[in-house]
Design a protein around this motif. Structure first.
Motif, PDB file in Angstrom:
ATOM      1  N   ASN A  21      42.899  33.447  -4.532  1.00 24.19           N
ATOM      2  CA  ASN A  21      42.685  32.011  -4.601  1.00 24.19           C
ATOM      3  C   ASN A  21      42.522  31.558  -3.240  1.00 24.19           C
ATOM      4  O   ASN A  21      41.671  30.598  -2.970  1.00 24.19           O
ATOM      5  CB  ASN A  21      43.610  31.283  -5.508  1.00 24.19           C
ATOM      6  N   ILE A  22      43.439  32.045  -2.368  1.00 26.69           N
ATOM      7  CA  ILE A  22      43.651  31.511  -0.963  1.00 26.69           C
ATOM      8  C   ILE A  22      42.407  32.051   0.050  1.00 26.69           C
ATOM      9  O   ILE A  22      41.944  31.395   0.613  1.00 26.69           O
ATOM     10  CB  ILE A  22      45.148  31.958  -0.495  1.00 26.69           C
ATOM     11  N   GLU A 296      52.386  34.048   1.843  1.00 25.19           N
ATOM     12  CA  GLU A 296      51.472  33.110   1.305  1.00 25.19           C
ATOM     13  C   GLU A 296      51.351  31.913   2.133  1.00 25.19           C
ATOM     14  O   GLU A 296      50.323  31.496   2.688  1.00 25.19           O
ATOM     15  CB  GLU A 296      52.069  32.593  -0.134  1.00 25.19           C
ATOM     16  N   VAL A 300      47.671  31.224   4.209  1.00 26.37           N
ATOM     17  CA  VAL A 300      46.892  29.894   4.122  1.00 26.37           C
ATOM     18  C   VAL A 300      46.583  29.534   5.666  1.00 26.37           C
ATOM     19  O   VAL A 300      45.611  29.111   6.103  1.00 26.37           O
ATOM     20  CB  VAL A 300      47.826  28.928   3.675  1.00 26.37           C
TER      21      VAL A 300
END
Length: 319
Positions: A21-22, A296, A300
């Motif tokens: 999703n990132i 994570e 990002v």
């Protein structure tokens, strides 16, 4: 064809989904899904595989830009990656401090309270009480920690709860929280003879190769314990073996070694005053949940700025 994020770290299914999703413009693959033909598309690696076969394959990752390690030390990652100006390496510094520190005191307390003695007696069905003078309290004892980073500070914090004196060593000698005294590495020799427990929590660098050698062990108290939860290359294993065999020091606990796994024919296995654990002090039941937020956050930032932001390893220092 999309660039690839290669996931080698232990992950949960929802974490894989979060990565997808990132990084919507990337293909996310596990190692067994990677084909040799995909090598030039690998741009990000989460985790590492230290096998010779993988390292040979990784040498062909011509588009690689970032490796997120799941350990604090990154000495096992090939030099051509760590020293490249085009590749970022980030580590997991900070997440191992609690389990490693707890293990250090598990070693110390088990020794001080004669738990190993009682365990051996139990295997013989014997009600055998150790010599009362062999029981030790931590109150007033001194612990010397080489490496006053996240792990070292947590060791010192726990030590203060036991009313111990805490001595730390780092490259600068700069004061760190929970330490009563601090020494720069090159000026630390005078602290060795003060310590009842000496812990190595240093990363692997050229400065730490065989730092703990015969002259070091000769400076230790005969009643002192040596604990290595840093990196194996810091210890002259032959010198430590000699010190233990000759009772120059009371005992040692080693979780890391120059060669891992430790060869079955290593003489270290047979030493009565050495406890060996197989590089497990940083392991904890929720490890995947501890490490993933670092990756994570970096992912990002990488998607937005083409670089990670947290725990970037300095190639000249190695940490």
């Amino acid at each position: 064809m999309k660039d690839i994020i290669l996931v080698l770290a232990p992950t949960k299914s929802q974490q894989i989904e979060a990565i997808k999703n990132i990084a919507t413009d990337y293909e996310v693959l596990l190692q067994d899904e990677l084909e040799e033909a995909d090598a030039e598309r690998v741009r990000i690696i989460y985790g590492w595989n230290n096998s010779d076969d993988f390292k040979a394959l990784a040498a062909t990752f011509s588009n690689l830009k970032w490796v997120q390690a799941i350990s604090a030390g990154v000495d096992y990652i090939p030099d051509q990656i760590k020293t490249s100006n085009d590749i970022y390496v980030t580590n997991a510094s900070g997440i191992h401090a609690i389990p490693i520190s707890e293990t250090v005191f598990a070693y110390i307390l088990a020794s001080n309270r004669n738990l190993f003695y009682s365990q051996i007696a139990q295997t013989k069905n014997e009600w055998d009480k150790p010599d009362p003078t062999s029981f030790k309290s931590l109150t007033g004892k001194s612990i010397l920690v080489y490496g006053a980073g996240n792990i070292g500070e947590e060791i010192a914090r726990l030590a203060k709860a036991f009313r111990m004196n805490t001595i730390g060593v780092n490259t600068s000698g700069k004061e760190r929280e929970h330490f009563d005294q601090m020494f720069a590495l090159e000026k630390s020799q005078g602290a060795i003879s003060q310590a009842d427990y000496i812990v190595n929590a240093l990363p692997a660098t050229e400065l730490t190769n065989d730092l703990f050698d015969q002259s070091f062990f000769n400076e230790m108290k005969e009643s002192a314990l040596f604990i290595n939860i840093g990196r194996g290359q810091a210890v002259d294993e032959e010198a430590l073996k000699k010190a233990l065999e000759e009772d120059k020091i009371a005992g040692a606990y080693l979780d890391v070694f120059k060669t891992e796994p430790l060869p079955a024919d290593s003489p270290l296995w047979q030493l009565k005053n050495l406890l060996i654990s197989p590089h497990i002090t940083g392991v904890v039941e929720h490890f995947r949940d501890e490490i993933f937020p670092i990756f994570e956050e970096n992912l990002v930032h990488f998607m937005q700025h083409h670089e990670p932001i947290r725990n970037i390893v300095e190639s000249d220092k190695g940490y």
